[in-house]
Motif scaffolding. Structure first.
Motif, PDB file in Angstrom:
ATOM      1  N   GLY A  18       0.835  -1.214   0.000  1.00 27.21           N
ATOM      2  CA  GLY A  18       0.000   0.000   0.000  1.00 27.21           C
ATOM      3  C   GLY A  18       0.863   1.255   0.000  1.00 27.21           C
ATOM      4  O   GLY A  18       0.583   2.225  -0.727  1.00 27.21           O
ATOM      5  N   ARG A  19       1.924   1.233   0.803  1.00 24.03           N
ATOM      6  CA  ARG A  19       2.863   2.366   0.798  1.00 24.03           C
ATOM      7  C   ARG A  19       3.489   2.506  -0.583  1.00 24.03           C
ATOM      8  O   ARG A  19       3.624   3.619  -1.113  1.00 24.03           O
ATOM      9  CB  ARG A  19       3.941   2.151   1.871  1.00 24.03           C
ATOM     10  CG  ARG A  19       5.052   3.190   1.838  1.00 24.03           C
ATOM     11  CD  ARG A  19       6.081   2.969   2.955  1.00 24.03           C
ATOM     12  NE  ARG A  19       7.264   3.797   2.731  1.00 24.03           N
ATOM     13  CZ  ARG A  19       8.301   3.450   1.954  1.00 24.03           C
ATOM     14  NH1 ARG A  19       8.301   2.264   1.340  1.00 24.03           N
ATOM     15  NH2 ARG A  19       9.319   4.268   1.785  1.00 24.03           N
ATOM     16  N   GLY A  20       3.871   1.370  -1.168  1.00 31.69           N
ATOM     17  CA  GLY A  20       4.467   1.400  -2.513  1.00 31.69           C
ATOM     18  C   GLY A  20       3.516   2.010  -3.529  1.00 31.69           C
ATOM     19  O   GLY A  20       3.923   2.812  -4.382  1.00 31.69           O
ATOM     20  N   ILE A  21       2.233   1.652  -3.435  1.00 32.92           N
ATOM     21  CA  ILE A  21       1.230   2.219  -4.359  1.00 32.92           C
ATOM     22  C   ILE A  21       1.122   3.728  -4.137  1.00 32.92           C
ATOM     23  O   ILE A  21       1.106   4.522  -5.096  1.00 32.92           O
ATOM     24  CB  ILE A  21      -0.149   1.544  -4.158  1.00 32.92           C
ATOM     25  CG1 ILE A  21      -0.088   0.053  -4.518  1.00 32.92           C
ATOM     26  CG2 ILE A  21      -1.223   2.256  -4.976  1.00 32.92           C
ATOM     27  CD1 ILE A  21      -1.359  -0.742  -4.148  1.00 32.92           C
ATOM     28  N   ALA A  22       1.052   4.139  -2.875  1.00 35.80           N
ATOM     29  CA  ALA A  22       0.907   5.576  -2.560  1.00 35.80           C
ATOM     30  C   ALA A  22       2.089   6.373  -3.131  1.00 35.80           C
ATOM     31  O   ALA A  22       1.905   7.452  -3.721  1.00 35.80           O
ATOM     32  CB  ALA A  22       0.797   5.768  -1.046  1.00 35.80           C
ATOM     33  N   LEU A  23       3.299   5.840  -2.974  1.00 34.71           N
ATOM     34  CA  LEU A  23       4.489   6.563  -3.476  1.00 34.71           C
ATOM     35  C   LEU A  23       4.505   6.595  -5.005  1.00 34.71           C
ATOM     36  O   LEU A  23       4.862   7.616  -5.613  1.00 34.71           O
ATOM     37  CB  LEU A  23       5.769   5.920  -2.932  1.00 34.71           C
ATOM     38  CG  LEU A  23       5.945   5.984  -1.403  1.00 34.71           C
ATOM     39  CD1 LEU A  23       7.255   5.307  -0.998  1.00 34.71           C
ATOM     40  CD2 LEU A  23       5.903   7.428  -0.884  1.00 34.71           C
ATOM     41  N   ALA A  24       4.102   5.484  -5.638  1.00 35.52           N
ATOM     42  CA  ALA A  24       4.077   5.459  -7.116  1.00 35.52           C
ATOM     43  C   ALA A  24       3.022   6.433  -7.641  1.00 35.52           C
ATOM     44  O   ALA A  24       3.249   7.119  -8.649  1.00 35.52           O
ATOM     45  CB  ALA A  24       3.786   4.040  -7.605  1.00 35.52           C
TER      46      ALA A  24
END
Ligand SMILES: NC(=O)c1ccc[n+]([C@@H]2O[C@H](COP(=O)([O-])OP(=O)(O)OC[C@H]3O[C@@H](n4cnc5c(N)ncnc54)[C@H](O)[C@@H]3O)[C@@H](O)[C@H]2O)c1
Length: 282
Positions: A18-24
């Protein structure tokens, strides 16, 4: 759907995928509301998102609760003006032999992974329909959505099949007006091996993860920020399935081959007069 200038809500975004999605999303010019049951972690990720030059906000919510999901949507629309994308990503997993799964552990995994996803789809789907214009819902399934690649994870497999089922059902019913996608990751190096840290008291309270599963994630897991980039690309390409591991073709082929072989053996002549069912809507 183009991501630049859009606004998204991502659940389970205080950690991992989820963090990875938010940063992308931030890198693609998408504003993000970072949601997690762990509010402090959501806040920290919202700060990382803002540092990349888009608007962000954080919200603490438990996706099992429809009222909390409605409050999360209210927060999203008031913080960012409109929401165009929902990522139903929050999820939990416990491992152990299938016949030994307790009622409460089975229910906890289904409540977060399935009811939580349904709560998001229904709440945001209604709002997207009313708002009009392009909208997208991506839910996080797994390679466990298309088979049972490993033993000792039966409740999780059932829950992730349901995520794929819900996604297909909503796509059949509402696509393409509301875009639907399903992320099916293989092993990703996140904190899911310790998901029991968030098990509520009503299901037995906190439980420590198995360090062997942490080691497997470290040894074998993909970088969750890379997975986030794949989700961003999947939405831009309007893909229903978003895969992270090409090895998962084996699971698809195994299921397809067994289905094809048994149907053609059991019904060598194809549909007959007794098969009055209308054609599938696919
Ligand atoms: N890591 C993997 O190998 C892998 C593979 C396939 C699918 N997935 C799926 O990816 C998703 C994200 O998991 P992850 O691997 O990043 O793990 P993670 O534990 O790092 O992140 C999951 C996040 O969800 C939050 N969460 C848990 N219960 C919640 C609830 N009731 N309401 C709101 N938030 C809640 C947690 O606090 C955590 O921040 C899950 O749906 C998981 O099933 C993970």
């Amino acid at each position: 759907m183009k991501l630049a200038g859009k606004s998204a809500v991502v659940t389970g975004a205080g950690s991992g995928i989820g963090r990875g999605i938010a940063l992308a999303f931030a890198d693609a010019g998408t504003n993000v509301v970072v949601v997690d049951i762990e509010g402090a972690k959501a806040e920290a990720v919202a700060a990382e998102v803002a540092a990349r030059g888009v608007r962000s906000s954080s919200f603490a919510a438990d996706v099992r609760d429809p009222a909390a999901v409605a409050a999360m949507a209210d927060h999203g629309w008031s913080a960012l003006g409109r929401i165009d994308i929902l990522c139903n990503n929050a999820g939990v997993c416990l491992t152990g032999p299938g016949f030994d799964i307790s009622d409460t552990d089975f229910r906890w995994q289904l409540d977060v992974n399935v009811v939580g996803v349904f709560n998001g789809m229904r709440e945001f789907g209604r709002r997207f329909r009313e708002q009009g214009g392009p909208a997208w819902i991506v839910s996080t399934g797994s390679h466990h959505s298309i088979g049972a690649p490993t033993k000792g994870i039966a409740a999780y497999v059932a829950s992730k099949h349901a995520v794929l089922g819900l996604s297909e059902a909503f796509r059949t019913e509402y696509g393409p007006a509301i875009g639907v996608g399903v992320l099916c990751p293989g092993i990703v190096n996140t904190s899911i091996w310790d998901a029991g840290r968030n098990r509520p008291a009503e299901y037995g309270g906190k439980v420590s993860g198995d360090p062997r599963n942490q080691q497997a994630m470290l040894d074998l897991g993909m970088n969750p920020e890379r997975v986030g980039q794949l989700v961003a690309a999947g939405i831009e390409n309007e893909d229903f399935y978003i895969w992270t591991h090409p090895q998962d073709l084996d699971l698809i082929e195994k299921r397809y081959a067994e289905g094809r072989d048994t149907i053609t053996r059991q019904w060598p002549d194809g549909p007959t007069a007794e098969h009055k069912m209308t054609p599938h809507e696919v």
